[in-house]
Motif scaffolding. Structure first.
Motif: not given
Length: 265
Positions: A89-105, A162-173
Motif C-alpha cells: 500500500a502507498t501509505w505503508h512506508d510513509g505512515l507506518l515507518k515511524a519512531t516514538t520514545g515509548q518502548p511499548g508503543c 488501548p490503555s498503555t498506548c491510547a494516544q502518543f506521537t511518533a516521528q515518521t520518515t
C-alpha cells in the motif's frame, strides 16, 4: 608336646598373614548397578519441527503449508471492489515507518511495519493481500501454524495497548510527526480467543499540507493452535465491516481445512 601361650599367639598371627596374602590386596568398592528402565527418568520429548505434522503441544498435528494456503481468503470472498493486491500500500512506508520514545508503543509500530504481530514465523505461514482501489484500502490476511501459548501471549499484549498506548506521537520518515490513537476494536467472538485494535495515525507534513489520516484495523484470532492475523488499512474510513466479514469467512475456512485434514489422516 607342650605349647606355650606365646607360641599360640605367634601361630595365630602367621595364620592371619597367610590368609591376607592368599586373598590378595583389598578390592575397590564395586560400582553401583545401572538403573533399570523403570528407574531411569523419561527423556524429554523433542520439539516438533515446523510443518512436520508431528504435533503442536496439544496433540493436534501441525498445520501444513498446503493447509495454511487453503485456509486463506480471496477476492471472491469479499466481492467488489476487492482485487488481488498489486504491491505494498502507498501509505505503508510513509505512515507506518515511524519512531516514538515509548518502548511499548514502539514495539507496536515495528510490528505493524514488519507485518510480524506474532513475531518471526515459527512454522508454516501463508499470506495474501487484497486492494480496494475505491477507498485506497489494503487488507493483509495471514494464516500461521503456531502454538496456543505463544498466540495467547501476543493477545495478552495487544489487550494492554488501548490503555498503555491510547494516544502518543511518533516521528515518521516521510510525513513528519503523526498523532496515533489506539482503541479496542470490539471484535465478535471469533475462534477460541481474539483481540482487535482500531488504530488511527494522522500526519501533517507541513502547515501548508492537509492532514493525512490512516485508519487501521488489526486483529489476531486463535483457532486451536493456529492463528489468523489481519490488518486492514485505508486513507480515511475503512469499508464497513471489512474486518468482521474477512474473519467470519476465514475462521470457518480454517476450521474446515482442519476437519478435512483429520478426515484424511
Amino acid at each position: 608336646m607342650r605349647v606355650t601361650a606365646s607360641g599360640l599367639v605367634v601361630a595365630g598371627l602367621l595364620t592371619a598373614v597367610s590368609a591376607c596374602t592368599a586373598a590378595g590386596p583389598p578390592k575397590a568398592d564395586a560400582p553401583a548397578p545401572a538403573p533399570t528402565a523403570a528407574e531411569r527418568p523419561a527423556p524429554a520429548s523433542p520439539a516438533a519441527s515446523p510443518g512436520t505434522g508431528t504435533g503442536t503441544g496439544t496433540g493436534t498435528p501441525a498445520l501444513t503449508p498446503d493447509q495454511a494456503q487453503a485456509a486463506l481468503i480471496g477476492e471472491s470472498d469479499l466481492g467488489v471492489p476487492w482485487t488481488a493486491a498489486d504491491g505494498t500500500a502507498t501509505w505503508h512506508d510513509g505512515l507506518l515507518k515511524a519512531t516514538t520514545g515509548q518502548p511499548g508503543c514502539q514495539r507496536l509500530l515495528e510490528a505493524l511495519y514488519t507485518d510480524e504481530l506474532l513475531g518471526a514465523p515459527a512454522g508454516p505461514q501463508a499470506v495474501t493481500a487484497l486492494d480496494d482501489g475505491d477507498d485506497a484500502a489494503q487488507l493483509r490476511y495471514q494464516v500461521d501454524a503456531s502454538r496456543s501459548a505463544d498466540v495467547d501471549r501476543t493477545l495478552a499484549w495487544l489487550r494492554t495497548l488501548p490503555s498503555t498506548c491510547a494516544q502518543f506521537t511518533a516521528q515518521t520518515t516521510a510525513a513528519g510527526t503523526e498523532a496515533v490513537q489506539v482503541a479496542d476494536a470490539g471484535l465478535r467472538d471469533f475462534g477460541d480467543a481474539r483481540q482487535g485494535l482500531r488504530i488511527t495515525l494522522t500526519a501533517q507534513p507541513s502547515a501548508a499540507d492537509a492532514p493525512t489520516t490512516l485508519t487501521l484495523d488489526v486483529a489476531v484470532v486463535r483457532v486451536g493452535d493456529d492463528a489468523i492475523v489481519l490488518t486492514a488499512g485505508a486513507l480515511g474510513t475503512l469499508p464497513d465491516d471489512t474486518t468482521g466479514q474477512a474473519l467470519d469467512i476465514g475462521v470457518q475456512r480454517l476450521a474446515q481445512v482442519r476437519e478435512q485434514g483429520r478426515a484424511q489422516a
